[in-house]
Design a protein around this motif. Structure first.
Motif, PDB file in Angstrom:
ATOM      1  N   MET A   1      36.652  37.548  32.145  1.00 49.69           N
ATOM      2  CA  MET A   1      36.878  37.807  33.535  1.00 49.69           C
ATOM      3  C   MET A   1      36.301  37.016  34.235  1.00 49.69           C
ATOM      4  O   MET A   1      35.240  36.296  34.152  1.00 49.69           O
ATOM      5  CB  MET A   1      36.272  39.245  33.961  1.00 49.69           C
ATOM      6  N   ASN A   5      37.625  35.247  40.894  1.00 49.59           N
ATOM      7  CA  ASN A   5      38.040  35.721  41.011  1.00 49.59           C
ATOM      8  C   ASN A   5      37.409  36.832  42.441  1.00 49.59           C
ATOM      9  O   ASN A   5      37.706  37.557  42.815  1.00 49.59           O
ATOM     10  CB  ASN A   5      38.382  37.126  40.199  1.00 49.59           C
ATOM     11  N   ARG A 271      35.245  41.965  42.927  1.00 52.06           N
ATOM     12  CA  ARG A 271      36.094  42.465  42.285  1.00 52.06           C
ATOM     13  C   ARG A 271      36.231  44.096  42.778  1.00 52.06           C
ATOM     14  O   ARG A 271      35.284  44.574  41.974  1.00 52.06           O
ATOM     15  CB  ARG A 271      35.500  41.610  41.460  1.00 52.06           C
TER      16      ARG A 271
END
Length: 298
Positions: A1, A5, A271
């Protein structure tokens, strides 16, 4: 990940003078706001100003059936908790939450905590080795049942395949445990383990808590840093994987839920965990294979 983001959000609920109803409402609010994780602080011996404090493991279990996406991470102290019980309690939490269990590794070494359980204060240089043994043993116990050990074969009356349940035979400086765990392998296989960088066991952790976010590059694990509710965390996107807010009051918690989290979401810096996934999946962590299954295959 990727860190680019956005940030994974966590919040610490220390449980001081908190009723079960208030606890449930707070965790539900954090889940709705898009938090990935809630941690529950704990102390074996409450402070003088605390009333009716419920232990962290019980608080996490209490909210496990009324939540669906948020990870639940009680603090359990390694120096004052029997390791086999610790591993069993956390595996049970992972079962009741359907794969959202986590553990904040505690190392309370105060004399009051040791007096409460009849143990002794550890020398400073003995703390890290003992904490390491507890975490290592817990991980071995969680692996002692393979994922498919439970077969429930009604035709033969067999509940499990005994060849897929293993003795861990742990022999350490502080304790020996034969195993296996009395609890079948939990949904995540390995509960998410969280600990401070200064514990000296980073290699055994899934999430490292750091004081200085600029040190994140030193760790090959997920990195969270503690922040206040009033702090602007947007500059931390791309620096750390997540932040753990530590509200100082009910008012700050309300501000966190009503203002801070929505602002991060609107800016694309949040997120949010996805429904139907385990905590490990929402953190981008793999489902581990039991070390004993690998050994058996070899």
């Amino acid at each position: 990940m990727s860190k680019e983001n956005g940030l994974l959000l966590a919040v610490e609920l220390d449980g001081r003078n908190e009723s079960p109803r208030a606890l449930k409402e707070a965790v539900t609010a954090a889940e709705r706001a898009g938090f990935t994780l809630v941690t529950f602080g704990d102390a074996l011996v409450p402070e003088a100003d605390e009333k009716n404090r419920i232990d962290a493991g019980t608080r996490a279990a209490f909210v496990s059936s009324t939540t669906s996406t948020i990870g639940l991470a009680p603090t359990v102290h390694t120096l004052t908790t029997e390791p086999f019980f610790l591993a069993t309690q956390l595996a049970s939490l992972d079962h009741t939450s359907h794969g959202r269990g986590a553990w904040v590794v505690g190392a309370d070494n105060r004399s009051a905590a040791h007096d409460a359980v009849g143990s002794t204060v550890r020398d400073a240089d003995a703390i890290t080795p003992e904490v390491r043994d507890v975490v290592d043993l817990a991980r071995r116990l969680w692996d002692s049942w393979e994922d498919d050990a439970v077969i429930r074969d009604t035709a033969t009356g067999r509940y499990l395949d005994p060849d897929k349940v293993h003795h861990v035979r742990f022999e350490g400086e502080f304790f020996d445990v034969v195993g296996p765990l009395i609890t079948p392998r939990s949904p995540q296989g390995q509960i998410v383990v969280i600990g401070r960088a200064d514990l000296g066991i980073t290699d055994l952790l899934d999430i490292v808590l750091v004081d200085d976010p600029t040190s994140a590059a030193e760790h090959d694990r997920l990195v969270f840093t503690d922040v206040s509710v009033t702090e602007d965390v947007s500059p931390l996107v791309g620096v750390v994987d997540g932040v753990r807010f530590t509200p100082a009051s009910a008012g700050e918690f309300g501000d966190l839920i009503d203002r801070v989290a929505p602002a991060l979401a609107e800016a694309g810096a949040l997120r949010r965990p996805e429904p139907g996934r385990t905590l490990r999946e929402n953190l981008g962590l793999d489902h581990p294979v039991s070390r004993y299954a690998v050994t058996a295959q070899n």
